[in-house]
Design an enzyme around this catalytic site. Structure first.
Site, PDB file in Angstrom:
ATOM      1  N   ASP A 557      23.076  -3.125  19.269  1.00 34.37           N
ATOM      2  CA  ASP A 557      23.286  -1.768  18.777  1.00 34.37           C
ATOM      3  C   ASP A 557      21.963  -1.244  18.244  1.00 34.37           C
ATOM      4  O   ASP A 557      21.090  -2.022  17.821  1.00 34.37           O
ATOM      5  CB  ASP A 557      24.341  -1.759  17.665  1.00 34.37           C
ATOM      6  CG  ASP A 557      25.749  -1.943  18.201  1.00 34.37           C
ATOM      7  OD1 ASP A 557      25.946  -1.724  19.417  1.00 34.37           O
ATOM      8  OD2 ASP A 557      26.646  -2.312  17.415  1.00 34.37           O
ATOM      9  N   ASP A 559      21.254   0.131  15.511  1.00 33.31           N
ATOM     10  CA  ASP A 559      21.023  -0.065  14.080  1.00 33.31           C
ATOM     11  C   ASP A 559      21.017  -1.535  13.684  1.00 33.31           C
ATOM     12  O   ASP A 559      21.069  -1.879  12.506  1.00 33.31           O
ATOM     13  CB  ASP A 559      22.068   0.692  13.262  1.00 33.31           C
ATOM     14  CG  ASP A 559      23.475   0.460  13.785  1.00 33.31           C
ATOM     15  OD1 ASP A 559      23.660  -0.487  14.571  1.00 33.31           O
ATOM     16  OD2 ASP A 559      24.388   1.232  13.422  1.00 33.31           O
ATOM     17  N   GLU A 645      34.695  -1.671  22.626  1.00 29.17           N
ATOM     18  CA  GLU A 645      34.111  -2.272  23.825  1.00 29.17           C
ATOM     19  C   GLU A 645      33.688  -3.712  23.571  1.00 29.17           C
ATOM     20  O   GLU A 645      33.770  -4.564  24.463  1.00 29.17           O
ATOM     21  CB  GLU A 645      32.937  -1.428  24.322  1.00 29.17           C
ATOM     22  CG  GLU A 645      31.608  -1.638  23.622  1.00 29.17           C
ATOM     23  CD  GLU A 645      31.548  -1.053  22.213  1.00 29.17           C
ATOM     24  OE1 GLU A 645      30.541  -1.297  21.523  1.00 29.17           O
ATOM     25  OE2 GLU A 645      32.496  -0.357  21.798  1.00 29.17           O
ATOM     26  N   ASP A 646      33.267  -4.010  22.347  1.00 34.58           N
ATOM     27  CA  ASP A 646      32.856  -5.372  22.018  1.00 34.58           C
ATOM     28  C   ASP A 646      34.052  -6.316  21.962  1.00 34.58           C
ATOM     29  O   ASP A 646      33.970  -7.475  22.374  1.00 34.58           O
ATOM     30  CB  ASP A 646      32.085  -5.391  20.697  1.00 34.58           C
ATOM     31  CG  ASP A 646      32.782  -4.586  19.601  1.00 34.58           C
ATOM     32  OD1 ASP A 646      33.861  -4.016  19.858  1.00 34.58           O
ATOM     33  OD2 ASP A 646      32.234  -4.509  18.486  1.00 34.58           O
ATOM     34  N   ARG A 693      40.657  -0.354  15.958  1.00 36.37           N
ATOM     35  CA  ARG A 693      40.391  -1.709  16.433  1.00 36.37           C
ATOM     36  C   ARG A 693      41.650  -2.582  16.375  1.00 36.37           C
ATOM     37  O   ARG A 693      41.854  -3.455  17.215  1.00 36.37           O
ATOM     38  CB  ARG A 693      39.241  -2.331  15.640  1.00 36.37           C
ATOM     39  CG  ARG A 693      37.921  -1.598  15.889  1.00 36.37           C
ATOM     40  CD  ARG A 693      36.791  -2.082  15.020  1.00 36.37           C
ATOM     41  NE  ARG A 693      36.158  -3.305  15.498  1.00 36.37           N
ATOM     42  CZ  ARG A 693      35.253  -3.365  16.474  1.00 36.37           C
ATOM     43  NH1 ARG A 693      34.914  -2.278  17.129  1.00 36.37           N
ATOM     44  NH2 ARG A 693      34.702  -4.518  16.814  1.00 36.37           N
TER      45      ARG A 693
END
Length: 738
Positions: A557, A559, A645-646, A693
């Site tokens: 990512d 960040d 997506e993870d 999630r």
């Protein structure tokens, strides 16, 4: 002298006459016992003139009906009257139109269900599995293969599931085309007393995916033999095999067991009636009962009462789970439910059904998972299985578990395996090898379009003794504009580029703002490639970009805060586990008994089941699998939410490997640093983000049919990590300072 002349004259005359006869100069009438003329041509007539060009071949369905008057044997006459056998000469090159697959690839169309059509629960599961697969198309113009919505599973006329007038209904279909490029599923055919394999209607040139099909009627590389499964067989997922651990030596309480019906008369009765000769009530327990059917007492024999009493003494599941071998004799039909039950229980099947084409025999090597017996040699079965070495028993047992979980644990897997087999026939240049089908993780997770070489798949590295490429490609997912030179993405880019294992860095620009100018990116020793995302969606970070040339992908990512030392150590660990996800931020799942649903937690504990792809290594094949294996519905959900997506990638990799990811040493400040960023990191504190999630977890588990995630408490640290020795003796010394 005169005698010699007469002799020469006679010899010459005889020779001339013989030559005239041989050359056809004189007509010779055919005698009753002579050879006669085979071509039917009469002297003095001209050869016929054909007005049309000769066809390159005679169609298979006309060779015995148009212009051929050769006498038919009784068997040929019988077969000609049966709907099953009219296309028995069919093969892919004669009864399948490959041109339908050229433009759109291998797509499968399911006919729309008509009002009033009766469809069994099992057939609904089959159709639903096809419609949820990557092969499905709702446009018949794009289809390569067609599947009927008419229920063809049970063609026993005495069954309540039997569909009447099926012949007329099939012939009325506008796309039927004589059955060409059609696939028909069937579990039961024929009825009392013969139980023939006739479906009761003309299947034409259609392929059969049939249970209990005989080798005599099976058309190699055209039909597909499928297992007989019950109406309670799960549609998706399915339970895992019952082998929890391997016992050495691999022997159980019983050597050989069976428990089932005994048929007193009719087809299939011979083998089961003879089982009592082998039964010893000790380690070979073969139990049968006459107590089935309405009129069983009318046909009972002298052994029935004793058999019934012995049958009731034993619990079937207890026998199944405590036996090394399980007998699978034929029933009324060649197939039996006992086959799948034995596979799941890690009880090595002993096949006793002569002439049965075993399920998926085209691709599965059953000699590695079963013992193929002969009904005529029943008395030799106990001594045969006792002679099998314990190493072989262990190998057979492990293979039963692999095959069960890979191809048989659900209706969906049975259907997908069937479609993949046909897919490999259609696209032979990208077909799977035998090793792909018969070794972990199986053919369904090994897509040959990616590569036909086993060494390109991470789960085959260890068996082949192959090591992955010693470099990695970093893919940084950027979604915020570049407005300051102090942004985390620039610091991350510099830290990753300093890694000795880094080959290149790809920045995936999924930001709505235009691409930054080239001079805005820092100078690095490794090339930096900026790719602008076409669709700007979350799933695009897992596309199989051609610019990724290394085996390892470091997903980041924008960040993420990582040091060069952390990157080096994580990659070193991944090289030992290239089939798994290896990384830093870990999460876990749990079952919420109150809400009866799966839960998601980010609490920092020793237990985890996911490693987030915000800072993780994985093999690039999983990008290809994510894009081409997963259904569009799951990827669309991820893109709409811009979330999960993870999690989906972790589901996929764990489903393939049946193993957890690997967490590596993580600095304590990682969580706080992530939460302190001002870009997308703020979503971690958003309650809606967390609720999404939770929803994703349950949606994904529903599609997979089970929970593929596996818990782990293993964390890999550098050697001498936190040991009270000089820091100079430690290779990854900077990790302890973070």
């Amino acid at each position: 002298m005169q005698a010699k002349k007469r002799y020469l004259i006679l010899v010459s005359a005889g020779t001339c006459l013989f030559l005239l006869l041989c050359l056809g100069g004189l007509p010779v009438p055919a005698s009753r016992g002579g050879l006669g003329r085979r071509d039917g041509h009469r002297p003095g007539t001209h050869w016929p003139r054909y007005s049309e060009h000769l066809q390159p071949f005679v169609p298979w369905d006309q060779s015995e009906s148009e212009g051929f008057s050769a006498p038919m044997s009784p068997r040929q006459k019988r077969d000609a009257n049966s709907g099953l056998y009219k296309g028995r000469r069919c093969r892919m090159d004669s009864c399948f139109d490959f041109s339908l697959c050229e433009k759109y690839g291998f797509k499968v169309y399911v006919y729309p269900q008509q009002k009033g059509d009766k469809i069994s629960e099992s057939y609904q599961s089959i159709l639903a599995s096809i419609e949820a697969s990557r092969f499905y198309t709702s446009d018949p113009g794009q289809a390569c293969l067609f599947v009927l919505s008419l229920d063809t599973l049970d063609r026993d006329q005495l069954s309540p599931q039997y569909v009447h007038n099926l012949k007329a209904k099939v012939q009325s279909l506008s796309l039927w085309n004589g059955g060409r490029n059609h696939l028909i599923f069937n579990l039961y055919s024929g009825t009392w007393p013969d139980y023939t394999e006739d479906l009761g209607f003309d299947i034409g040139q259609a392929m059969l995916a049939k249970a209990s099909i005989s080798t005599e009627n099976f058309r190699p590389n055209f039909d597909v033999s499928i297992p007989l499964f019950s109406k309670d067989h799960p549609r998706t997922g399915g339970d895992r095999g019952y082998l929890k651990y391997n016992s050495i030596p691999p022997f159980r309480k019983y050597v050989l067991v069976f428990k089932g019906k005994r048929y007193l008369t009719g087809i299939g009765s011979d083998t089961r009636n003879a089982l009592y000769h082998v039964h010893n009530s000790e380690d070979v327990v073969l139990l049968t009962t006459c107590k089935h059917g309405k009129d069983w007492q009318k046909h009972k024999d002298a052994r029935c009462d004793k058999d019934n009493a012995e049958y009731d003494r034993y619990d079937y599941k207890e026998m199944l789970h405590n036996s090394t071998f399980c007998l699978v004799p034929r029933g009324r039909r060649l197939g039996s439910f006992r086959f799948l039950e034995a596979l799941q229980a890690a009880c090595i099947p002993v096949m006793l059904s002569n002439g049965w084409e075993l399920p998926f025999s085209e691709v599965i090597d059953w000699n590695t998972a079963a013992v193929i017996g002969d009904e005529r040699l029943l008395l030799q079965i106990p001594s045969t299985v006792r002679s099998i070495h314990q190493d072989k028993i262990l190998s057979l047992r492990q293979q039963t578990q692999f095959l069960w979980e890979a191809y048989f644990s659900s209706v969906e897997k049975i259907v997908l395996t069937t479609l993949e087999i046909i897919h490999d026939r259609v696209l032979q240049h990208v077909g799977r090898s035998n090793l792909m089908w018969n070794s972990l993780p199986g053919g369904l997770f090994t897509l040959p379009q990616y590569s036909s070489y086993l060494g390109h798949f991470p789960f085959h590295y260890a068996p082949l003794g192959i090591k992955p490429n010693p470099k990695f490609t970093a893919v940084i997912h950027a979604v915020t504009p570049l407005v300051s030179q102090s942004q985390p993405i620039l610091k991350l880019l510099v830290a990753v580029a300093k890694s000795q294992y880094c080959a290149q860095i790809i920045v995936l620009w999924n930001c709505d703002k235009p691409l930054p100018a080239k001079h805005r990116w820092p100078a690095t020793p490794q090339p930096v490639v900026v790719i602008e995302g076409e669709s700007k969606v979350m799933s695009s970070r897992f596309l199989p970009y051609s610019s990724i040339v290394t085996d390892a992908v470091l997903s980041l990512d924008e960040d993420t805060v990582l040091s060069t030392t952390e990157v080096d150590f994580a990659f070193t660990v991944w090289q030992s586990f290239p089939e798994r996800i290896v990384g830093y931020p870990a999460r876990s799942h749990f079952w919420d008994a109150n809400k009866e649903r799966w839960g998601y937690t980010s609490k920092w504990t020793n237990d985890y089941s996911m490693v987030l792809t915000g800072a993780a290594f994985y093999h690039r094949y999983y990008n290809y699998l994510y894009t081409n294996y997963l259904p569009a519905s799951l990827k669309s959900m991820v893109d709409q939410l811009s979330n999960c997506e993870d999690i989906l990638m972790n589901f996929l990799v764990s489903a393939v490997t049946k193993m957890p990811p690997i967490k590596v040493t993580q600095k304590k400040q990682y969580k706080e640093t992530m939460m302190g960023q001002t870009s997308r990191a703020s979503r971690w504190a958003d309650p809606d983000h967390f609720a999404q999630r939770q929803t994703c977890m349950n949606k994904f588990a529903s599609w997979f049919g089970t929970m593929p995630l596996v818990h782990s408490q293993m964390r890999l640290d550098p050697v001498l990590f936190k040991d009270q020795v000089s820091i100079l003796r430690k290779k990854y010394r900077d990790i302890e300072r973070l």
